[in-house]
Design a protein around this motif. Structure first.
Motif, PDB file in Angstrom:
ATOM      1  N   ARG A 163       0.886  -1.479  -0.104  1.00  0.00           N
ATOM      2  CA  ARG A 163       0.271   0.224   0.450  1.00  0.00           C
ATOM      3  C   ARG A 163       0.908   1.213   0.188  1.00  0.00           C
ATOM      4  NH1 ARG A 163      -4.342  -2.038   4.886  1.00  0.00           N
ATOM      5  NH2 ARG A 163      -4.837  -4.074   4.024  1.00  0.00           N
ATOM      6  N   ARG A 164       1.331   1.963  -0.408  1.00  0.00           N
ATOM      7  CA  ARG A 164       1.078   3.452  -0.871  1.00  0.00           C
ATOM      8  C   ARG A 164       0.414   4.447  -0.327  1.00  0.00           C
ATOM      9  NH1 ARG A 164       3.776   4.353  -7.364  1.00  0.00           N
ATOM     10  NH2 ARG A 164       4.738   5.315  -6.225  1.00  0.00           N
ATOM     11  N   THR A 197      -1.031   4.565   9.905  1.00  0.00           N
ATOM     12  CA  THR A 197       0.259   4.403   9.394  1.00  0.00           C
ATOM     13  C   THR A 197       1.377   4.054  10.378  1.00  0.00           C
ATOM     14  OG1 THR A 197       0.059   6.179   8.190  1.00  0.00           O
ATOM     15  CG2 THR A 197      -0.768   4.247   7.053  1.00  0.00           C
ATOM     16  N   ARG A 198       2.002   5.722  10.831  1.00  0.00           N
ATOM     17  CA  ARG A 198       2.715   6.348  11.548  1.00  0.00           C
ATOM     18  C   ARG A 198       2.916   5.021  12.427  1.00  0.00           C
ATOM     19  NH1 ARG A 198       3.698   9.932  16.841  1.00  0.00           N
ATOM     20  NH2 ARG A 198       5.884  10.563  16.156  1.00  0.00           N
ATOM     21  N   GLN A 199       2.046   4.568  13.253  1.00  0.00           N
ATOM     22  CA  GLN A 199       1.740   3.091  14.542  1.00  0.00           C
ATOM     23  C   GLN A 199       2.461   2.010  13.426  1.00  0.00           C
ATOM     24  OE1 GLN A 199       1.244   3.290  17.854  1.00  0.00           O
ATOM     25  NE2 GLN A 199       2.584   1.822  16.999  1.00  0.00           N
ATOM     26  N   LEU A 209       4.507   1.883  11.062  1.00  0.00           N
ATOM     27  CA  LEU A 209       5.469   1.673  10.427  1.00  0.00           C
ATOM     28  C   LEU A 209       6.240   2.061  11.980  1.00  0.00           C
ATOM     29  CD1 LEU A 209       6.902   4.248   8.281  1.00  0.00           C
ATOM     30  CD2 LEU A 209       8.082   3.611   9.740  1.00  0.00           C
ATOM     31  N   LEU A 210       5.885   2.039  13.230  1.00  0.00           N
ATOM     32  CA  LEU A 210       6.606   2.336  13.804  1.00  0.00           C
ATOM     33  C   LEU A 210       6.701   0.889  14.892  1.00  0.00           C
ATOM     34  CD1 LEU A 210       8.314   3.780  16.364  1.00  0.00           C
ATOM     35  CD2 LEU A 210       5.986   4.409  17.295  1.00  0.00           C
ATOM     36  N   ASP A 211       5.379  -0.194  14.496  1.00  0.00           N
ATOM     37  CA  ASP A 211       5.903  -1.718  15.425  1.00  0.00           C
ATOM     38  C   ASP A 211       6.683  -2.544  14.288  1.00  0.00           C
ATOM     39  OD1 ASP A 211       3.489  -0.954  16.787  1.00  0.00           O
ATOM     40  OD2 ASP A 211       2.110  -2.144  15.234  1.00  0.00           O
ATOM     41  N   VAL A 212       6.647  -1.801  12.898  1.00  0.00           N
ATOM     42  CA  VAL A 212       8.138  -3.019  12.380  1.00  0.00           C
ATOM     43  C   VAL A 212       9.313  -1.993  12.308  1.00  0.00           C
ATOM     44  CG1 VAL A 212       8.635  -3.466  10.079  1.00  0.00           C
ATOM     45  CG2 VAL A 212       6.183  -3.364  10.483  1.00  0.00           C
ATOM     46  N   GLY A 259       6.992   9.474   0.131  1.00  0.00           N
ATOM     47  CA  GLY A 259       6.487   8.687   0.046  1.00  0.00           C
ATOM     48  C   GLY A 259       6.662   7.405   1.288  1.00  0.00           C
ATOM     49  N   LEU A 260       5.736   6.186   1.084  1.00  0.00           N
ATOM     50  CA  LEU A 260       5.734   4.817   1.671  1.00  0.00           C
ATOM     51  C   LEU A 260       5.161   4.831   1.500  1.00  0.00           C
ATOM     52  CD1 LEU A 260       6.054   3.797   4.639  1.00  0.00           C
ATOM     53  CD2 LEU A 260       4.294   5.081   5.780  1.00  0.00           C
ATOM     54  N   VAL A 261       5.492   3.036   1.079  1.00  0.00           N
ATOM     55  CA  VAL A 261       5.068   1.787   1.075  1.00  0.00           C
ATOM     56  C   VAL A 261       5.225   0.816   2.177  1.00  0.00           C
ATOM     57  CG1 VAL A 261       5.192  -0.194  -0.916  1.00  0.00           C
ATOM     58  CG2 VAL A 261       5.670   1.936  -1.518  1.00  0.00           C
ATOM     59  N   LEU A 262       4.080   0.289   2.698  1.00  0.00           N
ATOM     60  CA  LEU A 262       3.798  -0.887   4.292  1.00  0.00           C
ATOM     61  C   LEU A 262       3.076  -2.016   3.250  1.00  0.00           C
ATOM     62  CD1 LEU A 262       4.418   0.248   6.748  1.00  0.00           C
ATOM     63  CD2 LEU A 262       1.309   0.457   7.017  1.00  0.00           C
ATOM     64  N   GLY A 263       4.000  -2.261   3.594  1.00  0.00           N
ATOM     65  CA  GLY A 263       4.071  -3.807   3.119  1.00  0.00           C
ATOM     66  C   GLY A 263       3.408  -4.273   4.193  1.00  0.00           C
ATOM     67  N   ARG A 264       1.648  -5.388   3.981  1.00  0.00           N
ATOM     68  CA  ARG A 264       0.961  -6.041   5.540  1.00  0.00           C
ATOM     69  C   ARG A 264       0.767  -7.369   3.878  1.00  0.00           C
ATOM     70  NH1 ARG A 264      -1.990  -2.717   8.055  1.00  0.00           N
ATOM     71  NH2 ARG A 264      -1.509  -0.049   7.726  1.00  0.00           N
ATOM     72  N   ASP A 265       0.626  -8.874   5.421  1.00  0.00           N
ATOM     73  CA  ASP A 265       0.169 -10.286   4.754  1.00  0.00           C
ATOM     74  C   ASP A 265      -0.804  -9.828   6.228  1.00  0.00           C
ATOM     75  OD1 ASP A 265      -0.130 -12.577   4.738  1.00  0.00           O
ATOM     76  OD2 ASP A 265       2.361 -13.117   5.197  1.00  0.00           O
ATOM     77  N   GLY A 266      -1.926  -9.959   5.116  1.00  0.00           N
ATOM     78  CA  GLY A 266      -2.861 -10.046   6.218  1.00  0.00           C
ATOM     79  C   GLY A 266      -3.327  -8.188   6.614  1.00  0.00           C
ATOM     80  N   GLU A 267      -3.364  -8.378   8.131  1.00  0.00           N
ATOM     81  CA  GLU A 267      -3.340  -7.082   8.664  1.00  0.00           C
ATOM     82  C   GLU A 267      -2.205  -6.876   9.513  1.00  0.00           C
ATOM     83  OE1 GLU A 267      -5.762  -4.149   8.453  1.00  0.00           O
ATOM     84  OE2 GLU A 267      -6.410  -5.893   6.530  1.00  0.00           O
ATOM     85  N   LEU A 268      -0.799  -7.908   9.511  1.00  0.00           N
ATOM     86  CA  LEU A 268       0.234  -7.617  10.096  1.00  0.00           C
ATOM     87  C   LEU A 268       1.160  -6.559   8.688  1.00  0.00           C
ATOM     88  CD1 LEU A 268       1.775  -8.370  12.508  1.00  0.00           C
ATOM     89  CD2 LEU A 268       2.312 -10.131  11.067  1.00  0.00           C
ATOM     90  N   PRO A 269       1.477  -5.132   9.848  1.00  0.00           N
ATOM     91  CA  PRO A 269       2.392  -4.651   8.664  1.00  0.00           C
ATOM     92  C   PRO A 269       4.038  -5.592   9.168  1.00  0.00           C
ATOM     93  CG  PRO A 269       2.065  -3.909  10.695  1.00  0.00           C
ATOM     94  CD  PRO A 269       0.987  -4.541  10.190  1.00  0.00           C
ATOM     95  N   VAL A 270       4.821  -5.652   8.011  1.00  0.00           N
ATOM     96  CA  VAL A 270       5.263  -6.566   7.610  1.00  0.00           C
ATOM     97  C   VAL A 270       6.980  -5.593   7.432  1.00  0.00           C
ATOM     98  CG1 VAL A 270       4.191  -8.530   7.529  1.00  0.00           C
ATOM     99  CG2 VAL A 270       5.463  -7.416   5.189  1.00  0.00           C
ATOM    100  N   GLY A 271       6.871  -4.942   6.693  1.00  0.00           N
ATOM    101  CA  GLY A 271       7.377  -4.268   5.776  1.00  0.00           C
ATOM    102  C   GLY A 271       7.560  -2.968   5.406  1.00  0.00           C
TER     103      GLY A 271
END
Length: 175
Positions: free
Chosen positions: A6-7, A15-17, A19-22, A55-67
């Motif tokens: 997701r971009r 999204t900040r949270q 990103l912080l979790d990852v 710009g930010l790209v956040l990768g999710r596996d299901g609802e878990l942010p992974v990268g």
């Protein structure tokens, strides 16, 4: 493992949270160091998110942010250039450059191509002709720098981003 990308062009509280979790998971062994601590990261993240071309790209596996990977546009006057150890070649900053500021992927998704997919999605549809990033040359016993080399980056300078940070290798590649 199916990772959806997701971009974002701005940070929301969620999204900040995420990103912080990852970040806290990826950098857990380093969080005790001033430059890698949560407060320092959040200060940098908020500053970068307010800069042009974020710009930010956040990768999710299901609802878990992974990268994630994020960056922004650098123009000729950006402080990024003033901290470099060696002078830039003439004309280097005549056109804007994309600076990839952070890339991080949780351990179970490393070695799966997830980091490369996230990186490439961040670069997709950007107007800048070149991309720069900084890497600790010792990260992963040099494996991270070598990985960036397989992505087309080449070392061209060095920088100490803050007084607390190690000397970082600055790498560049065409977009």
């Amino acid at each position: 493992m199916t990772v959806e990308l997701r971009r974002y062009s701005a940070l929301t509280a969620q999204t900040r949270q995420d990103l912080l979790d990852v970040y806290m998971d990826v950098r857990a062994p380093l969080l005790h160091l001033a430059n890698y601590g949560v407060e320092a990261f959040l200060e940098r993240l908020d500053r970068h998110a307010a800069e042009p071309g974020f710009g930010l790209v956040l990768g999710r596996d299901g609802e878990l942010p992974v990268g994630y990977a994020y960056g922004n546009t650098l123009d000729a006057e950006d402080r990024y250039w003033r901290r470099l150890a060696d002078p830039l070649p003439a004309g280097f900053t005549d056109t804007p450059v994309l600076a990839v500021k952070e890339i991080g992927v949780r351990t179970p998704w490393r070695g799966t191509g997830t980091a490369r997919r996230i990186h490439d999605e961040l670069l997709a549809d950007r107007a800048e002709d070149r991309v720069v990033l900084m890497v600790n040359p010792l990260a992963g016993d040099g494996k991270v720098r070598a990985l960036y080399g397989t992505w087309g980056y080449r070392p061209f300078n060095s920088q100490r981003a803050t007084p607390d940070s190690p000397e970082l290798t600055v790498m560049v590649r065409p977009r």
